[in-house]
Write an enzyme that holds these catalytic residues in place. Structure first.
Site, PDB file in Angstrom:
ATOM      1  CG  PHE A   3       4.175 -11.079 -32.097  1.00  0.00           C
ATOM      2  CD1 PHE A   3       4.696 -10.007 -31.395  1.00  0.00           C
ATOM      3  CD2 PHE A   3       5.003 -12.154 -32.359  1.00  0.00           C
ATOM      4  CE1 PHE A   3       6.003 -10.019 -30.956  1.00  0.00           C
ATOM      5  CE2 PHE A   3       6.319 -12.176 -31.924  1.00  0.00           C
ATOM      6  CZ  PHE A   3       6.816 -11.103 -31.209  1.00  0.00           C
ATOM      7  CG  ASP A  48      -1.982  -7.560 -32.906  1.00  0.00           C
ATOM      8  OD1 ASP A  48      -2.461  -6.779 -32.092  1.00  0.00           O
ATOM      9  OD2 ASP A  48      -1.284  -7.202 -33.861  1.00  0.00           O
ATOM     10  CG  ASP A  76       4.967  -6.914 -32.648  1.00  0.00           C
ATOM     11  OD1 ASP A  76       4.804  -6.868 -31.413  1.00  0.00           O
ATOM     12  OD2 ASP A  76       4.053  -7.230 -33.433  1.00  0.00           O
TER      13      ASP A  76
HETATM   14  N1  LIG Z   1       1.582  -7.600 -32.207  1.00  0.00           N
HETATM   15  C1  LIG Z   1       1.436  -7.623 -30.880  1.00  0.00           C
HETATM   16  N2  LIG Z   1       0.239  -7.990 -30.367  1.00  0.00           N
HETATM   17  C2  LIG Z   1       0.120  -7.986 -29.015  1.00  0.00           C
HETATM   18  C3  LIG Z   1       1.150  -7.641 -28.146  1.00  0.00           C
HETATM   19  C4  LIG Z   1       0.624  -7.765 -26.821  1.00  0.00           C
HETATM   20  C5  LIG Z   1       1.296  -7.465 -25.517  1.00  0.00           C
HETATM   21  N3  LIG Z   1       2.722  -7.525 -25.534  1.00  0.00           N
HETATM   22  C6  LIG Z   1       3.360  -7.331 -24.247  1.00  0.00           C
HETATM   23  C7  LIG Z   1       4.822  -7.486 -24.369  1.00  0.00           C
HETATM   24  C8  LIG Z   1       5.468  -6.348 -24.110  1.00  0.00           C
HETATM   25  C9  LIG Z   1       4.550  -5.256 -23.853  1.00  0.00           C
HETATM   26  O1  LIG Z   1       4.927  -4.584 -22.666  1.00  0.00           O
HETATM   27  C10 LIG Z   1       3.164  -5.896 -23.751  1.00  0.00           C
HETATM   28  O2  LIG Z   1       2.739  -5.933 -22.399  1.00  0.00           O
HETATM   29  C11 LIG Z   1      -0.691  -8.186 -26.946  1.00  0.00           C
HETATM   30  N4  LIG Z   1      -0.952  -8.303 -28.269  1.00  0.00           N
HETATM   31  C12 LIG Z   1      -2.246  -8.583 -28.924  1.00  0.00           C
HETATM   32  O3  LIG Z   1      -2.962  -7.323 -29.012  1.00  0.00           O
HETATM   33  C13 LIG Z   1      -4.365  -7.590 -28.899  1.00  0.00           C
HETATM   34  C14 LIG Z   1      -4.857  -6.974 -27.598  1.00  0.00           C
HETATM   35  O4  LIG Z   1      -5.203  -5.660 -27.840  1.00  0.00           O
HETATM   36  P1  LIG Z   1      -6.309  -4.995 -26.859  1.00  0.00           P
HETATM   37  O5  LIG Z   1      -7.625  -5.687 -27.178  1.00  0.00           O
HETATM   38  O6  LIG Z   1      -6.253  -3.527 -27.216  1.00  0.00           O
HETATM   39  O7  LIG Z   1      -5.850  -5.307 -25.426  1.00  0.00           O
HETATM   40  C15 LIG Z   1      -4.518  -9.102 -28.812  1.00  0.00           C
HETATM   41  O8  LIG Z   1      -4.608  -9.644 -30.109  1.00  0.00           O
HETATM   42  C16 LIG Z   1      -3.197  -9.505 -28.187  1.00  0.00           C
HETATM   43  O9  LIG Z   1      -2.876 -10.851 -28.442  1.00  0.00           O
HETATM   44  C17 LIG Z   1       2.404  -7.262 -28.701  1.00  0.00           C
HETATM   45  O10 LIG Z   1       3.391  -6.945 -28.001  1.00  0.00           O
HETATM   46  N5  LIG Z   1       2.488  -7.272 -30.082  1.00  0.00           N
END
Ligand SMILES: Nc1nc2c(c(CN[C@H]3C=C[C@H](O)[C@@H]3O)cn2[C@@H]2O[C@H](COP(=O)(O)O)[C@@H](O)[C@H]2O)c(=O)[nH]1
Length: 306
Positions: free
Chosen positions: A213, A215, A283
């Site tokens: 993803f 991000d 990821d």
């Molecule tokens: N690539 C990727 N990006 C992810 C996630 C997740 C949450 N995944 C949930 C699923 C299982 C886990 O247990 C997590 O609870 C959020 N994000 C992204 O990160 C950024 C937030 O950062 P900060 O501002 O520091 O909170 C924001 O762009 C958000 O959209 C992921 O898994 N992969």
């Protein structure tokens, strides 16, 4: 998603601000081959889960709002997930389609127990309205009906979401080519798969078709691991916390090279171990690694996509 894989690969062969370092990929694949990256979904224990349709509704609302926390330095994804969980536990109708359509900024702040305006608050409210209206129009207001209509295909689910909900259409044009990321649509499929442990509403035959993803955390982690190399000017832009414009070459290359690099890493690990590794698993490992490095400096782009 094939269009994500092929279009991000094209960027990586035409990029200049960000480049993929194959020796860096080799090194990371070498370290991972013995201990495959296994991070539990919801390792933080912050999500709503009842093993039923309401969990699907929760995850769609979560991923409708799952973007751009950085403008408020105290706000993070955890606040979003746990705030929505608390909301639903106190009011099971909170995310009904008609309620989503009427949600206001102050109500959203209350859900997340946030004392001030959320970053891009008007957009978050607009996106909730969009999802509520389209769910009502096409899926009897139920997110689980959206999931049930994709024949256990994650790729179909992503395509269906992009078709029905403009806010999830995460794509852009780079040097005249259309580049696809579909970050929030793909993470919705992955969240279903993770929350339901691959069963029921999380049972997808093609979860391997989902990419990472794109991000703002994973690119920073990949640079720290020596997998991505940034131009000197990009390094200084990020160091100075200067905003990078949505759709700029720098932004697209940061996101696309991340997707491409992890696809290559996945192939290499599978070759070395003879085991199939999923981009979703890589990821989560990369992301969990990133949010545990408070000093990690990531790029700053105002976006509703990630
Ligand atoms: N690539 C990727 N990006 C992810 C996630 C997740 C949450 N995944 C949930 C699923 C299982 C886990 O247990 C997590 O609870 C959020 N994000 C992204 O990160 C950024 C937030 O950062 P900060 O501002 O520091 O909170 C924001 O762009 C958000 O959209 C992921 O898994 N992969």
């Amino acid at each position: 998603m094939e269009e994500v894989r092929s279009s991000t690969a094209w960027v990586s062969t035409h990029s200049s601000h960000v480049t993929v370092d194959f020796s860096g990929i080799e090194k990371v694949a070498e370290t991972m081959k013995n201990t495959l990256p296994k991070v539990e979904w919801d390792f933080e224990g912050i999500h709503y889960f009842d093993n039923g349709p309401l969990t699907v509704q929760y995850l769609l609302v979560l991923d409708t709002l799952n973007f751009c926390f950085w403008p408020d330095e105290d706000l993070s994804y955890d606040h979003l997930a746990s705030g929505l969980k608390a909301t639903l536990e106190s009011d099971k109708t909170a995310f009904d389609a008609d309620r989503l359509q009427k949600c206001t900024g102050p109500q959203l702040r209350k859900m997340l127990n946030w004392p001030r305006a959320l970053p891009l608050e008007d957009e978050r409210v607009r996106l909730l309205h969009e999802v509520g209206l389209e769910l009502e129009r096409s899926f009897e207001g139920k997110a689980y009906k959206l999931v049930e209509s994709c024949d256990k295909s994650a790729a179909k689910l992503v395509a269906l979401i992009a078709c029905h909900f403009p806010g999830f259409r995460d794509h852009t044009v780079y040097k005249g080519h259309q580049i696809f990321f579909y970050k929030r649509a793909q993470i919705f499929a992955a969240d279903l798969w993770g929350a339901f442990k691959g069963q029921g509403y999380g049972d997808f035959e093609d979860i391997s078709s989902i990419t990472i993803f794109a991000d703002y955390i994973v690119p920073a982690v990949l640079q720290q691991l020596g997998v991505l190399r940034y131009s000197l000017s990009l390094v200084s832009i990020i160091k100075k916390n200067t905003e990078i414009i949505s759709g700029s070459e720098e932004e697209v290359e940061l996101r696309a090279c991340s997707v491409y690099a992890v696809e290559k890493m996945k192939e290499l690990i599978s070759e070395k171990t003879g085991k199939q590794v999923l981009s979703v698993e890589l990821d989560l490992w990369l992301w969990a690694f990133g949010i545990q490095c408070p000093s990690l400096q990531h790029h700053r782009t105002l976006s509703i996509y990630y």
